[in-house]
Design an enzyme around this catalytic site. Structure first.
Site, PDB file in Angstrom:
ATOM      1  N   LYS A 298       0.878  -1.431   0.067  1.00  0.00           N
ATOM      2  CA  LYS A 298       0.066  -0.050   0.097  1.00  0.00           C
ATOM      3  C   LYS A 298       0.770   1.345  -0.196  1.00  0.00           C
ATOM      4  CE  LYS A 298      -3.001   2.944   0.692  1.00  0.00           C
ATOM      5  NZ  LYS A 298      -4.350   3.162  -0.150  1.00  0.00           N
TER       6      LYS A 298
ATOM      7  N   CYS B  54      -3.987  10.604   1.059  1.00  0.00           N
ATOM      8  CA  CYS B  54      -3.265   9.533   0.769  1.00  0.00           C
ATOM      9  C   CYS B  54      -1.752   9.807   0.449  1.00  0.00           C
ATOM     10  CB  CYS B  54      -4.062   8.585  -0.014  1.00  0.00           C
ATOM     11  SG  CYS B  54      -5.744   8.326   0.416  1.00  0.00           S
TER      12      CYS B  54
HETATM   13  N1  SAJ Z   1      -2.050  14.608  -9.518  1.00  0.00           N
HETATM   14  C1  SAJ Z   1      -1.270  15.197 -10.181  1.00  0.00           C
HETATM   15  N2  SAJ Z   1      -0.881  14.719 -11.559  1.00  0.00           N
HETATM   16  C2  SAJ Z   1      -1.391  13.611 -11.798  1.00  0.00           C
HETATM   17  C3  SAJ Z   1      -2.063  12.761 -11.206  1.00  0.00           C
HETATM   18  C4  SAJ Z   1      -2.671  13.314  -9.715  1.00  0.00           C
HETATM   19  O1  SAJ Z   1      -0.973  16.331  -9.864  1.00  0.00           O
HETATM   20  O2  SAJ Z   1      -0.911  13.178 -12.902  1.00  0.00           O
HETATM   21  C5  SAJ Z   1      -2.334  15.116  -8.018  1.00  0.00           C
HETATM   22  C6  SAJ Z   1      -3.896  15.329  -7.938  1.00  0.00           C
HETATM   23  O3  SAJ Z   1      -4.495  16.476  -8.419  1.00  0.00           O
HETATM   24  C7  SAJ Z   1      -4.212  15.118  -6.688  1.00  0.00           C
HETATM   25  C8  SAJ Z   1      -3.232  14.249  -6.043  1.00  0.00           C
HETATM   26  O4  SAJ Z   1      -2.292  13.878  -7.121  1.00  0.00           O
HETATM   27  O5  SAJ Z   1      -4.104  16.513  -5.820  1.00  0.00           O
HETATM   28  C9  SAJ Z   1      -3.569  12.683  -5.570  1.00  0.00           C
HETATM   29  O6  SAJ Z   1      -4.761  12.151  -6.536  1.00  0.00           O
HETATM   30  P1  SAJ Z   1      -4.785  10.809  -7.119  1.00  0.00           P
HETATM   31  O7  SAJ Z   1      -6.016  10.857  -8.418  1.00  0.00           O
HETATM   32  O8  SAJ Z   1      -3.421  10.459  -7.802  1.00  0.00           O
HETATM   33  O9  SAJ Z   1      -4.919  10.007  -6.000  1.00  0.00           O
HETATM   34  P2  SAJ Z   1      -5.922   9.887  -4.694  1.00  0.00           P
HETATM   35  O10 SAJ Z   1      -5.143  10.323  -3.606  1.00  0.00           O
HETATM   36  O11 SAJ Z   1      -7.286  10.174  -5.099  1.00  0.00           O
HETATM   37  O12 SAJ Z   1      -6.058   8.212  -4.648  1.00  0.00           O
HETATM   38  C10 SAJ Z   1      -4.686   7.273  -4.331  1.00  0.00           C
HETATM   39  C11 SAJ Z   1      -4.807   6.185  -5.257  1.00  0.00           C
HETATM   40  N3  SAJ Z   1      -3.474   5.736  -5.316  1.00  0.00           N
HETATM   41  C12 SAJ Z   1      -2.907   5.448  -6.629  1.00  0.00           C
HETATM   42  O13 SAJ Z   1      -3.302   5.687  -7.682  1.00  0.00           O
HETATM   43  C13 SAJ Z   1      -1.405   4.754  -6.342  1.00  0.00           C
HETATM   44  C14 SAJ Z   1      -5.957   5.308  -4.935  1.00  0.00           C
HETATM   45  O14 SAJ Z   1      -5.879   4.055  -5.516  1.00  0.00           O
HETATM   46  C15 SAJ Z   1      -5.810   5.034  -3.352  1.00  0.00           C
HETATM   47  O15 SAJ Z   1      -6.654   3.877  -2.907  1.00  0.00           O
HETATM   48  C16 SAJ Z   1      -5.662   6.322  -2.849  1.00  0.00           C
HETATM   49  O16 SAJ Z   1      -4.688   6.999  -3.031  1.00  0.00           O
HETATM   50  C17 SAJ Z   1      -5.395   5.789  -1.059  1.00  0.00           C
HETATM   51  O17 SAJ Z   1      -6.584   5.885  -0.359  1.00  0.00           O
HETATM   52  O18 SAJ Z   1      -4.535   5.462  -0.752  1.00  0.00           O
END
Ligand code: SAJ
Length: 427
Positions: A205, A259
């Protein structure tokens, strides 16, 4: 092993959907939370969180009689701990909710039960923290009851689908515990169920979210380099991603949510001397709101007294979750720099950022604005018609920190559009 009754401790983003899905698959579920306000609204069928499909699922689970809401656990075949593990001011993991939840199970534990920790936790928490607490019952982990770690890995906005379809990792403290976990989760999981040991499951995780954080940090650093060298990072990424083994993520104003912006610290805290990369990626991403605020300041030729409409406060598109949101950080920094900032987020209309005014509508935010700034790429903001925006505000400066707005259309409507990571000659 057959499970008929379960107690889910913690009715937040993970616990509530999980409890409801188990209930809708025929198990008798007691959903437990320590927050009286949450209990009251859930008993009335109103979830306190916004997630597509959740309200209907919770209401159906309550109506079926399979889900009941309680302030205390009661005896059950399995106990699931899904409480928050926030990061403290000093970046250490705050495990107090996990320990409180584990303590609350002790009086109800019976021989043959299964206890599962779902909360994201530092390596060895299941074995070193949860096991000794639950063993205060007089029963021994492994010998008398099963104990496992099973992380949630669902994406906010798609929780209900991903809970069912994603591969599920279950790490038992022994193989009987792993197998008991598989028997429990196969009630609703359609994805692959992968069995391992508890500490590996904890690491899996943390590694997933840390890997994503590092990848986004690279994209963010590329955006800074692109501005330095006068190239467009979006074009460069699109070209680089044609390489069969490259998948660069998107730069932006930073990384938020409870997360990805938190979990890597659990690894740094556990072993600071061998995690310089993980730590540095966190610092890069935490520094990105200041970089975005700097771009906005340059676009306006200064901040003092300038009027800015800041679009979006959530940590990512189309959710109402404001935790650790970089958009809030950017808005706060603009206000601290002396700008008059009107924020608007359709998912959190009343959210107040220190020093800023919460506008009740997009029009109210745009009225008097010299600049419009895209902080969160909510669908409704990405799809804005620049002609209509031009009719609603006096200024003609636009800043896109998400790389989403069509440059020709905004230029066509008379805006000078500045895009994060697009060097001056492209801005
Ligand atoms: N972000 C960027 N650039 C990107 C992708 C995301 O700047 O290319 C930013 C988003 O705007 C946001 C942050 O990153 O602020 C996180 O967003 P996210 O969509 O990447 O992830 P979370 O936090 O919504 O969910 C993550 C997921 N983990 C992964 O994809 C490895 C999800 O599967 C997990 O279950 C979740 O964390 C968790 O609960 O841990």
């Amino acid at each position: 092993m057959r499970f008929e009754t379960i107690c889910v401790l913690g009715l937040g983003y993970i616990g509530l959907p999980t409890a409801s899905i188990f209930a809708s698959n025929g198990l008798k579920v007691t959903g437990v939370d320590v927050n009286e306000r949450i209990l009251t609204s859930l008993r009335q069928g109103e979830p306190h969180i916004e997630e597509p499909g959740l309200r209907a699922l919770v209401q159906a689970a309550l109506a079926s009689g399979n889900l009941s809401i309680a302030a205390q656990p009661k005896p059950a075949d399995a106990f699931l701990i899904a409480v928050p593990t926030p990061v403290r001011e000093d970046k250490g993991a705050d495990l107090s909710a996990v320990t409180t939840a584990a303590e609350s199970i002790v009086p109800h534990l019976r021989r043959g039960n299964l206890v599962v920790l779902e909360s994201t936790s530092p390596p060895r928490t299941t074995v070193d923290v949860v096991a000794p607490i639950v063993e205060r019952s007089g029963l021994r982990a492994g010998a008398d009851f099963h104990l496992a770690y099973s992380p949630e890995r669902v994406l906010p906005g798609q929780i209900l689908r991903e809970l069912v379809e994603n591969a599920r990792v279950i790490g038992g403290i022994d193989s009987a515990s792993s197998e008991a976990g598989r028997d429990l989760y196969s009630a609703f999981v359609r994805g692959e169920i992968v069995l391992t040991d508890a500490t590996t499951a904890e690491m899996v995780k943390l590694m997933e979210n840390t890997y994503r954080d590092i990848s986004i940090a690279a994209a963010n650093e590329f955006s800074r380099l692109a501005e330095r060298f006068g190239i467009d990072v979006w074009e460069a990424i699109a070209i680089a991603n044609r390489h069969p083994r490259i998948k660069i993520l998107r730069p932006g104003p930073g990384v938020g949510g409870h997360c990805i912006s938190v979990d890597p610290w659990f690894l740094v805290e556990s072993a600071p001397e061998i995690t310089p990369l993980i730590r540095q990626a966190r610092l890069v991403n935490d520094g990105q709101p200041a970089f975005a605020a700097g771009l906005i300041e340059r676009s306006l030729g200064g901040l003092r007294g300038r009027t800015i409409a800041a679009l979006g406060l959530a940590y990512k598109p189309d959710v109402d979750d404001l935790r650790e949101s970089p958009a809030i950080d950017v808005a706060r920094q603009l206000a601290m720099g002396g700008a008059q900032v009107k924020t608007f987020d359709p998912y959190a209309v009343e959210a107040a950022v220190p020093g800023c005014t919460a506008a009740p509508s997009l029009d109210a935010a745009l009225k008097d604005a010299e600049a419009i700034v895209l902080l969160v790429d909510h669908r409704a903001f990405v799809d804005l018609d620049p002609m209509q925006v031009a009719a609603s505000m006096p200024g003609r400066v636009a800043v896109d920190t998400r790389g989403r707005w069509d440059r020709a259309r905004w230029a066509g409507a008379g805006f000078r559009l500045h895009v994060l990571g697009a060097g001056e000659s492209h801005g």
